[in-house]
Scaffold this motif. Sequence first.
Motif, PDB file in Angstrom:
ATOM      1  N   VAL A 146       0.702  -0.975   0.252  1.00 50.66           N
ATOM      2  CA  VAL A 146       0.071  -0.101  -0.134  1.00 50.66           C
ATOM      3  C   VAL A 146       0.680   1.396  -0.154  1.00 50.66           C
ATOM      4  O   VAL A 146       0.325   2.409  -0.566  1.00 50.66           O
ATOM      5  N   MET A 147       1.735   0.795   0.799  1.00 52.54           N
ATOM      6  CA  MET A 147       2.728   2.712   0.947  1.00 52.54           C
ATOM      7  C   MET A 147       3.268   2.774  -0.399  1.00 52.54           C
ATOM      8  O   MET A 147       3.596   3.981  -1.075  1.00 52.54           O
ATOM      9  N   VAL A 148       4.279   1.427  -1.017  1.00 54.47           N
ATOM     10  CA  VAL A 148       4.924   1.146  -2.546  1.00 54.47           C
ATOM     11  C   VAL A 148       3.353   1.795  -3.581  1.00 54.47           C
ATOM     12  O   VAL A 148       3.935   2.691  -4.327  1.00 54.47           O
ATOM     13  N   GLY A 149       2.456   1.243  -3.631  1.00 58.49           N
ATOM     14  CA  GLY A 149       1.616   1.795  -3.970  1.00 58.49           C
ATOM     15  C   GLY A 149       1.335   3.331  -4.602  1.00 58.49           C
ATOM     16  O   GLY A 149       0.933   4.523  -6.236  1.00 58.49           O
ATOM     17  N   GLY A 150       0.910   3.845  -3.083  1.00 54.48           N
ATOM     18  CA  GLY A 150       0.185   5.356  -3.040  1.00 54.48           C
ATOM     19  C   GLY A 150       1.630   6.337  -3.648  1.00 54.48           C
ATOM     20  O   GLY A 150       1.280   7.157  -4.225  1.00 54.48           O
ATOM     21  N   LEU A 151       3.035   5.816  -3.455  1.00 54.93           N
ATOM     22  CA  LEU A 151       4.171   6.859  -3.098  1.00 54.93           C
ATOM     23  C   LEU A 151       4.516   6.991  -5.033  1.00 54.93           C
ATOM     24  O   LEU A 151       4.063   7.716  -5.476  1.00 54.93           O
ATOM     25  N   PHE A 152       4.212   5.626  -5.163  1.00 62.24           N
ATOM     26  CA  PHE A 152       3.731   5.594  -6.961  1.00 62.24           C
ATOM     27  C   PHE A 152       3.371   5.942  -8.144  1.00 62.24           C
ATOM     28  O   PHE A 152       3.377   5.982  -9.158  1.00 62.24           O
ATOM     29  N   VAL A 153       1.762   6.871  -7.218  1.00 64.87           N
ATOM     30  CA  VAL A 153       1.349   7.616  -8.122  1.00 64.87           C
ATOM     31  C   VAL A 153       1.837   9.105  -8.609  1.00 64.87           C
ATOM     32  O   VAL A 153       0.849   9.492  -9.414  1.00 64.87           O
ATOM     33  N   VAL A 154       2.530   9.546  -8.343  1.00 64.62           N
ATOM     34  CA  VAL A 154       3.379  10.024  -8.711  1.00 64.62           C
ATOM     35  C   VAL A 154       4.306  10.951 -10.024  1.00 64.62           C
ATOM     36  O   VAL A 154       3.790   9.559 -10.463  1.00 64.62           O
ATOM     37  N   THR A 155       3.750  11.535 -10.588  1.00 67.80           N
ATOM     38  CA  THR A 155       4.943  11.799 -11.655  1.00 67.80           C
ATOM     39  C   THR A 155       5.551  13.383 -12.104  1.00 67.80           C
ATOM     40  O   THR A 155       4.513  14.276 -11.121  1.00 67.80           O
ATOM     41  N   GLY A 156       6.637  13.556 -11.421  1.00 73.29           N
ATOM     42  CA  GLY A 156       7.855  13.982 -11.309  1.00 73.29           C
ATOM     43  C   GLY A 156       7.594  15.003 -12.100  1.00 73.29           C
ATOM     44  O   GLY A 156       8.354  15.540 -12.759  1.00 73.29           O
ATOM     45  N   PRO A 157       7.064  16.447 -11.265  1.00 77.69           N
ATOM     46  CA  PRO A 157       7.392  17.900 -11.856  1.00 77.69           C
ATOM     47  C   PRO A 157       9.123  18.480 -12.177  1.00 77.69           C
ATOM     48  O   PRO A 157       9.007  18.652 -13.512  1.00 77.69           O
ATOM     49  N   THR A 158       9.505  17.621 -11.868  1.00 86.94           N
ATOM     50  CA  THR A 158      11.368  17.638 -12.172  1.00 86.94           C
ATOM     51  C   THR A 158      11.717  17.138 -13.366  1.00 86.94           C
ATOM     52  O   THR A 158      13.194  17.339 -14.547  1.00 86.94           O
ATOM     53  N   VAL A 159      10.632  16.108 -13.638  1.00 84.14           N
ATOM     54  CA  VAL A 159      11.497  15.447 -15.016  1.00 84.14           C
ATOM     55  C   VAL A 159      10.019  16.220 -16.319  1.00 84.14           C
ATOM     56  O   VAL A 159      10.460  16.268 -17.644  1.00 84.14           O
ATOM     57  N   ILE A 160       8.450  16.501 -15.773  1.00 83.55           N
ATOM     58  CA  ILE A 160       8.042  16.913 -16.537  1.00 83.55           C
ATOM     59  C   ILE A 160       8.128  18.227 -17.280  1.00 83.55           C
ATOM     60  O   ILE A 160       7.731  18.584 -18.262  1.00 83.55           O
ATOM     61  N   MET A 161       8.478  19.005 -16.524  1.00 82.97           N
ATOM     62  CA  MET A 161       8.939  19.804 -17.188  1.00 82.97           C
ATOM     63  C   MET A 161       9.632  20.013 -18.553  1.00 82.97           C
ATOM     64  O   MET A 161       9.577  20.710 -19.472  1.00 82.97           O
ATOM     65  N   PRO A 162      11.008  20.019 -17.984  1.00 83.46           N
ATOM     66  CA  PRO A 162      11.668  19.694 -18.943  1.00 83.46           C
ATOM     67  C   PRO A 162      11.554  18.716 -20.275  1.00 83.46           C
ATOM     68  O   PRO A 162      11.721  19.134 -21.318  1.00 83.46           O
ATOM     69  N   LEU A 163      10.272  18.029 -20.350  1.00 89.60           N
ATOM     70  CA  LEU A 163       9.383  17.070 -21.402  1.00 89.60           C
ATOM     71  C   LEU A 163       8.822  17.788 -22.291  1.00 89.60           C
ATOM     72  O   LEU A 163       9.056  17.854 -23.876  1.00 89.60           O
TER      73      LEU A 163
END
Length: 648
Positions: A146-163
């Motif tokens: 549950v901890m792992v599944g909860g954390l990995f809903v993130v999509t990193g803004p530090t990667v998204i913005m340059p992309l």
Amino acid sequence: MAVDIAHHAVNALPLKIAVIGALGIGAQWLAWRLQRPAIVLMAIAGLIFGPLFGYLLGFNMPAPIAHFLEQLRLNPVNDFGDLYRPMIGLAVAIILFEGGMTLRFKDLGDSRHAVGRMVFVAAPIAWVLGAAACHYIVGLAWDISVMVGGLFVVTGPTVIMPLLRQAHLKSRPANVLKWEGIVNDPLGALFAVGGYEFIRFSQTEASMFFVFGKLAFAAAFGTLVGIVSGVGMAWAFRRGHIPEYLKAPIVLAWVLLIYVIANRLAEETGLLAVTALGMTMANTKFAAMVEMRRFKENIAIILVSGVFVILTATLTPAILIEFVTNWRVLAFVFAMMFLVRPIAVMLSTLWSGLTWKESLLISIIAPRGVVAVAVAGLFAAELNALGRPDGTLFVPLAFALVFATVLFAGFLIGPISKALGLAAGGGHGVMIVGANPWSLGLAKAIKDMGVPVTVADTNWRRLRGARLEGHTTFYGEVLSENADYSLDHSAFTSLIAATPNDAYNSLVCVEFAPELGRHRVFQVPGSDNDESDSDTIAFTSRGRTLTSRGRSFDSLTRDWWGGWRFRSTNLSENYTLDDFYKDRGDDLDLILAKRADGTVEFIQPGQEARAEGATVLSFCPAKDTELGRGEGAKKSGGLSGPANPLPT
């Protein structure tokens, strides 16, 4: 002896910090040059100077080499000691605050409904499916899953913005990816906190109602504090209670204070608080907003670079072996990328206003970043302290998912968006600010060379000629807040300010220089004086000079009405620039050179040699036969003039 070791560690720390900074910023620069995801290069740098150097030190080698490697080797946990965890936490807080300052509600436009679905529907679905994938594929217990599944809903803004800057997506899918990345980052950390609190209090006799009630209260309180303090800070700025030179330092200090206060209530809820603070300030008007955003962006770039190098350097050979050889880890990554994410996005975006192509692109572009790795490293240590050593698998799972998603998104977002018809164009377009006979002639000449042109002006009638020529036009003030979200910034990579007002031209160039780069903003001078003349605007407060002779707007306009026109000419070994000068005379102006690969390079005074071997655009006198489109116009290129040379 112990004192000597401690003294050596203290003396080595400045060198380690300098190495981290050099590696991080160096990776950012190399990524810019190669047009590749910076996070991958930062990770490679951390792996080389961290676990690889540590592995090499295990071999017998000459003492000078061993000493050199030991000095440069990064072992952040030992190098920073007790400061390691709080240092990473504070850095991530500033990064998320800076990301929150880019989120203005008016920018949502027609993607508002889809963003809400991604945050409030897709994230919980991805949490449930991710937890199931972790339990059934990796084999971890349900509580850790549950901890792992909860954390990995993130999509990193530090990667998204340059992309997004690299891919030039259309506005709606770009907005959804940007907002989801920044808002879901603290939410994912909060989901992981909920799972951790459940594990921690399940080992005591505390009530679960109390545990989750405390967490919900902390999250609500942290968000409220962020909103209230953001409104209060903006009010103080508008009223003049804070001097200009202290605004950025006070905001930075306040971000750190808010983060710490919220974290006192529940671990990682500070991330939610600082994101709310950033979003509040982004949507509250005050005069210093642009300068504030740039200041925070510069700090965030430095912190992102350093944090990811540090986190990668903490990996051990054992974790790397687990990363490569454990098929369960690889299967989990595959399931998260191609099952969990697409199912969550497709279900949540039904009837949201997105097309199936937009939903498909969003479903397969979900790079994870710094927050996922930082929080995973934090909770792996906490779980181990609670007697749950199986939680150490958290770290290789996080790094495997980050590497896979960043590489996939970084190298494929461009081709996929083009295949789906969701690329906004971009390329080597030019924006010309100021519609007048000379600039419209320049716009037509550039377009005739195959380079897209956007013409901007505050007068609708002056834009008539640009519309007749088929140029993209922007009616309005390019310096206004409206232009931030209604002007398609992905349509151009260079800017020419060509109005009669030299001060306005300089202001436009200064405004766009941070986005496009100072080497890509040009202006027509207000006079023929040298830039070093004391009567001209300072070099640091203006754009680069347009044309090889740097002539003024009045001079260029006078020649335009005197019969000068724009000419494109192919230069080669057989027909050099010297030959062109012999044919046309030395008094012409060179504007730009277009290379065989499509790149466009503007020619400044003293840079005429850069035109060799390219198609060069010049502004030169036209012969009588050429004005009539006679035989002379066919020899070395066509002449360009606007469809409607007079303003109407």
